[in-house]
Design a protein around this motif. Structure first.
Motif, PDB file in Angstrom:
ATOM      1  N   MET A   1       1.037  -1.378   0.069  1.00  0.00           N
ATOM      2  CA  MET A   1      -0.055   0.065   0.034  1.00  0.00           C
ATOM      3  C   MET A   1       0.981   1.110  -0.125  1.00  0.00           C
ATOM      4  N   LEU A   2       0.462   2.159  -1.000  1.00  0.00           N
ATOM      5  CA  LEU A   2       1.339   3.481  -0.871  1.00  0.00           C
ATOM      6  C   LEU A   2       0.779   4.119   0.337  1.00  0.00           C
ATOM      7  N   LEU A   3       1.884   4.798   0.840  1.00  0.00           N
ATOM      8  CA  LEU A   3       1.759   5.491   2.236  1.00  0.00           C
ATOM      9  C   LEU A   3       2.154   7.255   1.716  1.00  0.00           C
ATOM     10  N   LYS A   4       1.449   8.052   2.533  1.00  0.00           N
ATOM     11  CA  LYS A   4       1.896   9.521   2.477  1.00  0.00           C
ATOM     12  C   LYS A   4       1.791  10.326   0.972  1.00  0.00           C
ATOM     13  N   GLY A   5       2.739  10.745   0.779  1.00  0.00           N
ATOM     14  CA  GLY A   5       2.761  11.671  -0.360  1.00  0.00           C
ATOM     15  C   GLY A   5       2.331  10.781  -1.718  1.00  0.00           C
ATOM     16  N   ALA A   6       2.997   9.644  -1.726  1.00  0.00           N
ATOM     17  CA  ALA A   6       2.729   9.043  -3.130  1.00  0.00           C
ATOM     18  C   ALA A   6       1.512   8.255  -3.151  1.00  0.00           C
ATOM     19  N   SER A   7       0.739   8.424  -2.151  1.00  0.00           N
ATOM     20  CA  SER A   7      -0.477   8.075  -2.303  1.00  0.00           C
ATOM     21  C   SER A   7      -1.572   8.889  -2.764  1.00  0.00           C
ATOM     22  N   LEU A   8      -1.136  10.311  -2.688  1.00  0.00           N
ATOM     23  CA  LEU A   8      -2.005  11.390  -3.210  1.00  0.00           C
ATOM     24  C   LEU A   8      -1.589  11.887  -4.340  1.00  0.00           C
ATOM     25  N   MET A   9      -0.712  11.499  -5.156  1.00  0.00           N
ATOM     26  CA  MET A   9      -0.388  11.698  -6.456  1.00  0.00           C
ATOM     27  C   MET A   9      -1.229  11.824  -7.564  1.00  0.00           C
ATOM     28  N   ASN A  10      -1.767  10.747  -7.476  1.00  0.00           N
ATOM     29  CA  ASN A  10      -2.933  10.491  -8.649  1.00  0.00           C
ATOM     30  C   ASN A  10      -4.207  11.111  -8.446  1.00  0.00           C
ATOM     31  N   GLY A  11      -4.683  11.630  -7.420  1.00  0.00           N
ATOM     32  CA  GLY A  11      -5.856  12.149  -7.182  1.00  0.00           C
ATOM     33  C   GLY A  11      -5.693  13.482  -6.488  1.00  0.00           C
ATOM     34  N   THR A  12      -5.155  13.526  -5.308  1.00  0.00           N
ATOM     35  CA  THR A  12      -5.269  14.971  -4.191  1.00  0.00           C
ATOM     36  C   THR A  12      -4.348  15.874  -4.983  1.00  0.00           C
ATOM     37  N   TYR A  13      -3.293  15.628  -5.496  1.00  0.00           N
ATOM     38  CA  TYR A  13      -2.483  16.614  -6.009  1.00  0.00           C
ATOM     39  C   TYR A  13      -2.160  16.688  -7.566  1.00  0.00           C
ATOM     40  N   PRO A  14      -2.583  17.653  -8.209  1.00  0.00           N
ATOM     41  CA  PRO A  14      -2.514  17.557  -9.679  1.00  0.00           C
ATOM     42  C   PRO A  14      -1.070  17.594 -10.090  1.00  0.00           C
ATOM     43  N   ALA A  15      -0.793  17.059 -11.271  1.00  0.00           N
ATOM     44  CA  ALA A  15       0.604  16.844 -11.732  1.00  0.00           C
ATOM     45  C   ALA A  15       1.360  18.481 -11.592  1.00  0.00           C
ATOM     46  N   GLY A  16       2.578  18.246 -11.116  1.00  0.00           N
ATOM     47  CA  GLY A  16       3.415  19.295 -11.047  1.00  0.00           C
ATOM     48  C   GLY A  16       3.079  20.335  -9.701  1.00  0.00           C
ATOM     49  N   SER A  17       2.104  19.770  -8.680  1.00  0.00           N
ATOM     50  CA  SER A  17       1.867  20.660  -7.579  1.00  0.00           C
ATOM     51  C   SER A  17       2.680  20.241  -6.340  1.00  0.00           C
ATOM     52  N   ARG A  18       3.231  19.141  -6.460  1.00  0.00           N
ATOM     53  CA  ARG A  18       3.994  18.341  -5.148  1.00  0.00           C
ATOM     54  C   ARG A  18       5.260  17.842  -5.528  1.00  0.00           C
ATOM     55  N   MET A  19       6.248  18.157  -4.841  1.00  0.00           N
ATOM     56  CA  MET A  19       7.652  17.741  -5.088  1.00  0.00           C
ATOM     57  C   MET A  19       7.658  16.369  -4.155  1.00  0.00           C
ATOM     58  N   ILE A  20       7.871  15.063  -4.608  1.00  0.00           N
ATOM     59  CA  ILE A  20       8.063  13.920  -4.058  1.00  0.00           C
ATOM     60  C   ILE A  20       9.573  13.730  -3.787  1.00  0.00           C
ATOM     61  N   ASN A  21       9.841  13.680  -2.449  1.00  0.00           N
ATOM     62  CA  ASN A  21      11.496  13.345  -1.910  1.00  0.00           C
ATOM     63  C   ASN A  21      11.671  11.880  -2.217  1.00  0.00           C
ATOM     64  N   ASP A  22      10.645  11.233  -1.614  1.00  0.00           N
ATOM     65  CA  ASP A  22      10.896   9.548  -1.621  1.00  0.00           C
ATOM     66  C   ASP A  22       9.521   9.029  -1.579  1.00  0.00           C
ATOM     67  N   VAL A  23       9.406   7.726  -1.712  1.00  0.00           N
ATOM     68  CA  VAL A  23       8.180   7.049  -1.610  1.00  0.00           C
ATOM     69  C   VAL A  23       8.021   6.306  -0.579  1.00  0.00           C
TER      70      VAL A  23
END
Length: 201
Positions: free
Chosen positions: A108-130
């Protein structure tokens, strides 16, 4: 009591609603503030890793084109970097997720990665790690898949990997720059930490 620097206060007001902050709110904040030091504002945003979010909100609100050209360039670069970073992770994770699925390794993806395909539009969040939670019964098998795809296990805080697993319930993996242009980091968790004993990243 210490007061917040004005640009930091403005940054909080602009980004308080996350990626779905209403455009009208963004325009109102900017109109209300008579003089904004945009260089300082973007410096704060970069330090706090919300520069892609700030750039996204300004662009969505139609405010970006009225800002000084250097700020426009910084905003464009921030969004480009965020898209490129997530693209690198997507490219790296796609075969790994497919292999985990093929081997019936439940994750199960956690934290930021779990939000990338819905909550955060492309280009609006920098992912440091997964961060990935793995069924503890398949933790070591999941780790082997990561290693097969070029990731190297890394022990943090001077301990061994097994000490990290015992203390934090997680292993850190990174893919060296020699393997790819981006240094990618995946935290593999077999349990979720309590807030007071969170993983040191």
């Amino acid at each position: 009591a210490r007061t917040l620097p004005s640009e930091l206060r403005i940054l909080f007001m602009l980004c308080a609603g996350g990626p779905h902050t209403p455009a009208e709110h963004v325009r109102t904040v900017i109109a209300h503030e008579q003089k904004i030091n945009w260089d300082a504002l973007f410096q704060w945003a970069t330090v706090l890793w919300v520069h892609p979010l700030l750039s996204h909100l300004l662009s969505t609100a139609g405010c970006l084109s009225s800002l000084p050209p250097p700020i426009q360039r910084s905003a464009s670069l921030a969004q480009f970097a965020a898209r490129a970073r997530w693209g690198a992770y997507t490219h790296a994770l796609t075969p790994i997720l497919a292999e985990w699925s093929h081997r019936a390794i439940h994750i199960m993806l956690l934290k930021g990665a779990s939000l990338m395909n819905g909550t955060y539009p492309a280009g609006s969040r920098m992912i440091n790690d997964v961060d990935v939670w793995v069924d503890p019964a398949h933790f070591e098998s999941a780790a082997l898949v990561l290693q097969h795809h070029g990731f190297v296990r890394y022990a943090v805080e001077g301990g061994t990997a097994e000490e990290n697993r015992t203390r934090f319930g997680a292993w850190v993996f990174f893919r060296p720059r020699a393997h790819h242009d981006d240094l990618l980091v995946i935290d593999l968790h077999e349990r979720l930490s309590k807030p007071h004993s969170a993983y040191p990243f």
